[in-house]
Design a protein around this motif. Structure first.
Motif, short mmCIF file in Angstrom:
data_model
loop_
_atom_site.label_atom_id
_atom_site.label_comp_id
_atom_site.label_asym_id
_atom_site.label_seq_id
_atom_site.Cartn_x
_atom_site.Cartn_y
_atom_site.Cartn_z
N ALA A 224 35.78 62.44 42.43
CA ALA A 224 36.13 61.42 41.43
C ALA A 224 35.16 60.24 41.47
N PRO A 225 34.52 59.91 40.33
CA PRO A 225 33.67 58.71 40.29
C PRO A 225 34.54 57.46 40.43
N VAL A 226 33.90 56.38 40.87
CA VAL A 226 34.66 55.12 41.01
C VAL A 226 35.12 54.67 39.63
N CYS A 227 36.36 54.22 39.55
CA CYS A 227 36.95 53.83 38.27
C CYS A 227 36.99 52.31 38.16
N ARG A 228 36.50 51.76 37.05
CA ARG A 228 36.52 50.31 36.84
C ARG A 228 37.97 49.81 36.69
N ALA A 229 38.21 48.57 37.11
CA ALA A 229 39.56 48.00 36.94
C ALA A 229 39.69 47.47 35.51
N VAL A 230 40.48 48.16 34.71
CA VAL A 230 40.66 47.74 33.32
C VAL A 230 42.15 47.64 33.01
N GLU A 231 42.46 46.93 31.93
CA GLU A 231 43.84 46.98 31.45
C GLU A 231 43.84 47.30 29.97
N ARG A 330 39.17 37.15 26.82
CA ARG A 330 38.58 38.17 27.69
C ARG A 330 37.35 38.83 27.02
N SER A 331 36.40 39.30 27.82
CA SER A 331 35.16 39.88 27.31
C SER A 331 35.41 41.08 26.39
N ARG A 332 34.66 41.12 25.29
CA ARG A 332 34.72 42.30 24.40
C ARG A 332 33.45 43.14 24.54
N GLU A 333 32.70 42.85 25.62
CA GLU A 333 31.47 43.57 25.90
C GLU A 333 31.78 45.06 26.17
N THR A 334 30.75 45.90 26.01
CA THR A 334 30.89 47.31 26.36
C THR A 334 30.31 47.49 27.76
N PHE A 335 31.02 48.19 28.63
CA PHE A 335 30.51 48.46 29.98
C PHE A 335 30.20 49.95 30.10
N LEU A 336 29.03 50.24 30.67
CA LEU A 336 28.63 51.63 30.87
C LEU A 336 28.53 51.87 32.38
N ASP A 337 29.38 52.74 32.91
CA ASP A 337 29.38 53.01 34.36
C ASP A 337 28.85 54.41 34.64
N LEU A 338 27.99 54.51 35.65
CA LEU A 338 27.44 55.80 36.06
C LEU A 338 28.09 56.23 37.37
N ASP A 339 28.18 57.56 37.60
CA ASP A 339 28.75 58.01 38.88
C ASP A 339 27.76 57.75 40.02
N ARG A 340 26.45 57.77 39.71
CA ARG A 340 25.46 57.42 40.73
C ARG A 340 24.21 56.93 39.99
N THR A 348 30.60 56.64 31.86
CA THR A 348 31.86 56.25 31.21
C THR A 348 31.63 55.00 30.35
N ILE A 349 32.14 55.06 29.12
CA ILE A 349 32.05 53.91 28.21
C ILE A 349 33.40 53.19 28.24
N TRP A 350 33.36 51.90 28.56
CA TRP A 350 34.60 51.11 28.59
C TRP A 350 34.52 50.03 27.51
N GLY A 351 35.60 49.85 26.76
CA GLY A 351 35.69 48.73 25.81
C GLY A 351 34.78 48.91 24.63
N GLY A 352 34.25 47.78 24.13
CA GLY A 352 33.30 47.84 23.03
C GLY A 352 33.90 47.60 21.67
N LYS A 353 33.03 47.73 20.68
CA LYS A 353 33.42 47.44 19.29
C LYS A 353 32.97 48.58 18.38
N LEU A 354 33.72 48.77 17.34
CA LEU A 354 33.34 49.72 16.29
C LEU A 354 31.95 49.34 15.76
N THR A 355 31.75 48.04 15.52
CA THR A 355 30.52 47.53 14.90
C THR A 355 29.27 47.94 15.66
N THR A 356 29.35 47.97 16.99
CA THR A 356 28.14 48.18 17.80
C THR A 356 28.01 49.63 18.30
N PHE A 357 28.70 50.57 17.64
CA PHE A 357 28.70 51.93 18.17
C PHE A 357 27.29 52.50 18.28
#
Ligand SMILES: Cc1cc2nc3c(=O)[nH]c(=O)nc-3n(C[C@H](O)[C@H](O)[C@H](O)COP(=O)(O)OP(=O)(O)OC[C@H]3O[C@@H](n4cnc5c(N)ncnc54)[C@H](O)[C@@H]3O)c2cc1C
Length: 389
Positions: A224-231, A330-340, A348-357
């Motif tokens: 399992a890759p590390v999972c970001r803390a999100v709500e 709270r931030s509306r930024e998009t976060f991109l996490d890699l397993d390594r 993994t893509i977290w958050g983000g906006k339709l506009t910036t797809f």
């Protein structure tokens, strides 16, 4: 032997199809797995705005606003039937928390970041023209500003991006539910269920674009890759009878000062949104009675004569970094996490906006570059036109 792809994407929301389009344009083989319908998650339940996000200026997110305004300008060119400029009205009453000078300053920065093009200009609506504003309550009204931003049909946009990806060779499996992946030295072995049948394939990289389901997808990956803390924070909209003619209204909810949009949508009017913490299964998100009441109160306060018959309602889930304080700051930024870092196998893509797809998808491809074989690009997302079916 199991089918081999360069990239397999979990999720047929705007991010999944955006990455599919960019990947196919860069010449990669790509498969999208969507458990339901395209845009069946958040991407069909947004406020449907292609915008810089005027309110993000309050939290100093200039880079995000500038990027979004650049993407808005591009989408207006590439998808003229799907993304259209609209007039936005920002009324300021004696009781409004944001004062006219603050809103003027915000709109000036917004215009600057928008490149001072005609579409970026704003003006004060002449008092004599207030009567043209769809019955807007004018008692204690001080000023109304008018500016421009864009509106879309989020689900239609998502489908159009997937069609564009398919014309470049991307494949879509839907309904197809991702169920497991095993990471190997140079890729992953993937299992999914398509129309109830167990299927498998291999990929150099798995892109987790499952939106509010992203942490559940990570749970199915070994190791399992590390999972970001999100709500998860739910945002509700109500669709009411009666239509506004002049444009979209940017209002301050009298209850808590949050921004609420009232906008023409199909034959009626859409009012949204709310911010309610959510803990359950993302598939179970529903509009709560208190959210419906909150939105109706905003509508009644600003448009006293407006019919308040609710035709429909829907709720979507924002994925936000865990934090303290009000959700709307709270931030509306998009976060991109890699397993390594070296040779990632999962992104993994977290958050983000339709506009910036589109810009997000290009960043994803850049981040994955070292894991992917050399391919010859066949197109660029800067010039790929998008049209409704
Ligand atoms: C209320 C609200 C209003 C918003 N308004 C705006 C706006 O006006 N403008 C703007 O720019 N942005 C807006 N946003 C943000 C934007 O809508 C989201 O950032 C975007 O839609 C997220 O897309 P996504 O592809 O990441 O997720 P989603 O659209 O949720 O897609 C994820 C997909 O993954 C699929 N999936 C999950 N698990 C699996 C699995 N195991 N196997 C296969 N498929 C799976 C789901 O079925 C789903 O279709 C808003 C967000 C919310 C919540």
């Amino acid at each position: 032997m199991a089918e081999q792809y360069d990239i397999v994407i979990v999720g047929g929301g705007i991010h999944g199809v955006g990455v599919a389009q960019a990947a196919a344009a860069h010449g990669y083989s790509v498969l999208v797995l969507e458990q339901g319908d395209l845009a069946g998650g958040t991407s069909g339940r947004s406020s449907k705005l292609i915008h810089g996000g005027l309110r993000y200026l309050e939290s100093g997110r200039l880079a995000l606003v500038a990027e979004s305004l650049r993407e808005r300008a591009l989408l207006l060119k590439l998808a003229p039937e799907l993304v259209r400029m609209r007039s936005f009205f920002f009324p300021i009453f004696r009781t409004t928390r944001r004062r006219p000078w603050q809103v003027r300053a915000g709109l000036s920065v917004y215009a600057l970041l928008g490149g001072l093009r005609a579409a970026a200009r704003f003006q004060r609506v002449d008092r004599r023209d207030w009567k043209t504003l769809d019955g807007l309550n004018t008692s204690d009204l001080e000023v109304v500003f008018r500016y421009q931003d864009a509106q879309t049909d989020d689900a239609a946009l998502t489908r159009a991006v997937m069609r564009s990806a398919e014309t470049l060779g991307a494949q879509l499996a839907a309904p197809a539910r991702f169920s497991a992946a095993i990471l190997t030295d140079d890729g992953c072995e993937i299992e999914y269920a398509c129309n109830g049948r167990a299927e498998s394939c291999c990929a150099r990289v798995l892109v987790n674009a499952a939106g509010p389901w992203a942490s559940r997808v990570l749970d199915c990956i070994t190791p399992a890759p590390v999972c970001r803390a999100v709500e998860l924070v739910q945002g509700a909209h109500i669709h009411v009878r009666g239509r506004l003619d002049a444009g979209i209204y940017y209002l301050e909810a009298p209850q808590d000062g949050r921004a609420v949009f009232v906008m023409p949508w199909q034959d009626g009017t859409l009012v949204g949104t709310t911010e309610t913490r959510f803990d359950g299964d993302p598939g179970d998100v529903r509009v709560l009675p208190e959210e419906r009441d909150y939105l109706l109160t905003v509508l009644e306060q600003y448009f006293p004569g407006f019919p308040s018959e609710v035709l429909d309602s829907f709720a979507g889930l924002r994925v936000l970094p865990v934090g303290v304080g009000p959700v709307f700051r709270r931030s509306r930024e998009t976060f991109l996490d890699l397993d390594r870092a070296a040779g990632p196998r999962v992104l993994t893509i977290w958050g983000g906006k339709l506009t910036t797809f589109r810009s997000t998808a290009e960043k994803v491809i850049r981040r994955l570059g070292r894991s992917l074989p050399a391919r010859i690009a066949v197109a660029t997302t800067h010039t790929l036109e998008l049209s409704p079916s």
